[in-house]
Motif scaffolding. Structure first.
Motif, PDB file in Angstrom:
ATOM      1  N   GLY A   5      -1.420  -2.370  -6.703  1.00  0.00           N
ATOM      2  CA  GLY A   5      -0.656  -1.507  -5.656  1.00  0.00           C
ATOM      3  C   GLY A   5       0.524   0.199  -5.664  1.00  0.00           C
ATOM      4  O   GLY A   5       1.158  -0.009  -4.802  1.00  0.00           O
ATOM      5  N   ILE A   6       0.584  -0.223  -6.863  1.00  0.00           N
ATOM      6  CA  ILE A   6       1.867   1.115  -7.379  1.00  0.00           C
ATOM      7  C   ILE A   6       1.454   2.646  -6.760  1.00  0.00           C
ATOM      8  O   ILE A   6       0.797   2.974  -7.711  1.00  0.00           O
ATOM      9  N   GLY A   7       1.721   3.254  -6.307  1.00  0.00           N
ATOM     10  CA  GLY A   7       0.826   5.030  -5.920  1.00  0.00           C
ATOM     11  C   GLY A   7      -0.067   4.584  -5.312  1.00  0.00           C
ATOM     12  O   GLY A   7      -0.477   3.490  -5.108  1.00  0.00           O
ATOM     13  N   SER A   8      -1.030   5.947  -4.938  1.00  0.00           N
ATOM     14  CA  SER A   8      -2.991   5.606  -5.204  1.00  0.00           C
ATOM     15  C   SER A   8      -3.046   7.312  -5.479  1.00  0.00           C
ATOM     16  O   SER A   8      -2.764   7.688  -4.700  1.00  0.00           O
ATOM     17  N   SER A   9      -4.470   7.191  -6.064  1.00  0.00           N
ATOM     18  CA  SER A   9      -5.351   8.037  -5.876  1.00  0.00           C
ATOM     19  C   SER A   9      -6.327   8.246  -5.133  1.00  0.00           C
ATOM     20  O   SER A   9      -7.464   9.204  -4.773  1.00  0.00           O
ATOM     21  N   VAL A  13       2.698  -5.967   0.645  1.00  0.00           N
ATOM     22  CA  VAL A  13       2.922  -6.840   0.484  1.00  0.00           C
ATOM     23  C   VAL A  13       1.635  -6.142   2.228  1.00  0.00           C
ATOM     24  O   VAL A  13       2.245  -6.128   3.135  1.00  0.00           O
ATOM     25  N   GLY A  14      -0.225  -6.308   2.077  1.00  0.00           N
ATOM     26  CA  GLY A  14      -0.631  -6.041   3.058  1.00  0.00           C
ATOM     27  C   GLY A  14      -0.379  -3.758   3.942  1.00  0.00           C
ATOM     28  O   GLY A  14      -0.818  -3.740   4.417  1.00  0.00           O
ATOM     29  N   THR A  15       0.213  -3.795   2.502  1.00  0.00           N
ATOM     30  CA  THR A  15      -0.021  -1.805   2.521  1.00  0.00           C
ATOM     31  C   THR A  15      -1.183  -1.757   3.342  1.00  0.00           C
ATOM     32  O   THR A  15      -1.281  -0.261   3.644  1.00  0.00           O
ATOM     33  N   GLU A  16      -2.400  -2.177   2.523  1.00  0.00           N
ATOM     34  CA  GLU A  16      -4.575  -1.846   2.647  1.00  0.00           C
ATOM     35  C   GLU A  16      -4.781  -1.813   3.938  1.00  0.00           C
ATOM     36  O   GLU A  16      -5.020  -0.623   4.010  1.00  0.00           O
ATOM     37  N   SER A  17      -4.054  -2.511   4.618  1.00  0.00           N
ATOM     38  CA  SER A  17      -4.739  -2.564   6.008  1.00  0.00           C
ATOM     39  C   SER A  17      -4.535  -1.879   6.448  1.00  0.00           C
ATOM     40  O   SER A  17      -4.667  -1.310   7.500  1.00  0.00           O
ATOM     41  N   LEU A  47       1.115  10.979  -7.608  1.00  0.00           N
ATOM     42  CA  LEU A  47       2.060  11.102  -8.937  1.00  0.00           C
ATOM     43  C   LEU A  47       2.373   9.532  -9.525  1.00  0.00           C
ATOM     44  O   LEU A  47       2.160   8.602 -10.301  1.00  0.00           O
ATOM     45  N   LYS A  48       2.791   8.354  -8.767  1.00  0.00           N
ATOM     46  CA  LYS A  48       3.124   7.271  -9.127  1.00  0.00           C
ATOM     47  C   LYS A  48       1.694   6.802  -9.464  1.00  0.00           C
ATOM     48  O   LYS A  48       2.307   5.986 -10.660  1.00  0.00           O
TER      49      LYS A  48
END
Ligand SMILES: [Fe+2]
Ligand SMILES: [Fe+2]
Length: 407
Positions: free
Chosen positions: A360-364, A109-113, A237-238
């Motif tokens: 929100g699993i990993g990110s490209s 939660v909140g990782t995108e901020s 990769l995730k």
């Protein structure tokens, strides 16, 4: 109307009777939706219970074992990352609910901020590059196909290929052999006894599955040395692996004969981004930052900077490497599957990508949940009520593979 102890209140319930503190000061008027902050205030003032009415908006939707405050916080931050999709669409509604719960349970939660939003605007004219033009004039040279991918491709393309043929190709690469054996011995497959030969793995799992897995791993490993300042490869990769697994789970549920191709398509759908990161590290950094500053979708920002997006760049590499046409189709159209010659597999990748971004699993590199092609989704005849089970299966499989790949 029902009296509910303050301890048992859930955010989203509607207050039926006003609540006042011991001095008679109004804390919350009737008819208001109770939020976590109100519950906190009620506790501070020692209000033992309050009367609630109607049905709860939040508690009906979300797992009641989750901390309501966390659920509310997750919903708030996720509404922003869902701003490029239609929150009223039944599929999106269901994905949102599942994603809120997944993020609450997995500390996401909140990782995108945390993403940077400080870079200043760079005038478009001074940064515009025509990627495809540079490619055609050979100012950009795409990576060569790794020998093992070339050979695997030949084996896959030949209907007469045997388990021995594929084992022979894989065995020539000790690192690939070791990794494949680790995967087949993991809880992802759950075989009762240890498998110590690639030929044994192929006979158990199948030529196509092993080839697809080996090909995806080998292709992504070409890019493993991209500097961390440019892209977090671990996160990339995730994202790729989770998309591959989810695309395969969706394909299997839909009885598609192409489960392995969909796994590889999911694994490689954002490959074009790696090419952009290699050739234009500085510009890629700017593109990511600008898209975040402007709350714009990353692939649209790519289009403005480079005259093309990562889906087109990825397709270009697949064309050069003569990978199966189906892979090209799925990669090129993963953000707009209704335009594809074969829309069904491309839609599966589109849906998998939307779900994995939501979870929100990993990110490209993309901050937002990318658009879901609603028209294309209709043709899958997939009920949103099946999402929870399918996403549960896929995230379970992802955890089994994630440990093997040390992600
Ligand atoms: Fe993408
Ligand atoms: Fe993606």
């Amino acid at each position: 109307m029902e009296a509910v102890q303050t301890d048992k209140l859930k955010a989203g319930q509607i207050l039926a009777e006003e609540v006042r503190d011991i001095n008679g000061r109004l804390l919350l008027a009737s008819g208001n939706e109770i939020q976590s902050k109100h519950i906190r205030i009620f506790k501070i003032w020692g209000i033992p219970e309050v009367n609630v009415a109607g049905t709860s908006r939040a508690t009906d939707e979300f797992d009641s074992h989750l901390d309501p405050e966390l659920v509310e916080q997750a919903q708030e931050s996720m509404r922003f990352i869902f701003s490029h999709v239609d929150m009223g669409h039944p599929a999106i509604k269901e994905i949102f609910k599942i994603a809120v719960q997944y993020r609450c349970r997995n500390n996401l939660v909140g990782t995108e901020s945390d993403l940077p939003i400080t870079e200043r605007e760079i005038p478009l004219e001074s940064r515009k590059i025509d990627f495809m033009d540079a490619l055609s004039k050979k100012k950009i040279i795409l990576p060569e196909i790794p020998a093992v991918v070339f050979e695997l491709n030949e084996v896959i393309a030949n209907p007469m290929s045997s388990a021995a043929n594929i084992a022979e190709v894989v065995n020539r690469s000790p690192s690939l052999t070791a990794l494949l054996l680790k995967i087949v011995n993991s809880s992802f497959y759950n075989f009762p006894s240890k498998i110590d030969k690639v030929s044994h793995a192929v006979s158990l799992i199948g030529i196509r599955e092993i080839s697809g897995l080996a090909m995806g791993i080998s292709i992504l490993s070409v890019f493993k040395n991209i500097p961390k300042e440019v892209i977090d490869m671990h996160a990339f990769l995730k994202h790729s692996l989770a998309c591959g697994i989810l695309a395969r789970v969706l394909a299997a549920h839909l009885n598609s004969p192409q489960t392995e191709q969909l796994f590889v398509s999911g694994l490689l759908h954002d490959l074009g981004r790696l090419i952009l990161y290699i050739h234009f590290p500085k510009e890629s950094h700017n593109i990511i930052t600008q898209s975040r500053n402007r709350s714009k979708l990353l692939y649209k920002e790519e289009q403005d900077y480079l005259g093309c997006n990562h889906a087109q760049v990825g397709r270009q590499l697949m064309k050069q490497w003569k990978l199966p046409v189906m892979l090209e189709n799925n990669v090129l159209y993963h953000h707009k599957p209704s335009g594809a010659q074969q829309p069904v597999p491309a839609t599966i990748v589109n849906l998998a990508d939307v779900i994995v971004n939501s979870l929100g699993i990993g990110s490209s590199g993309e901050r937002f949940v990318p658009p879901l092609d609603y028209a294309a989704l209709e043709n899958l005849e997939l009920s949103p009520s099946s999402f929870e089970k399918l996403i549960g299966q896929a995230t379970h499989q992802f955890k089994a593979l994630e440990t093997v790949l040390n992600m």
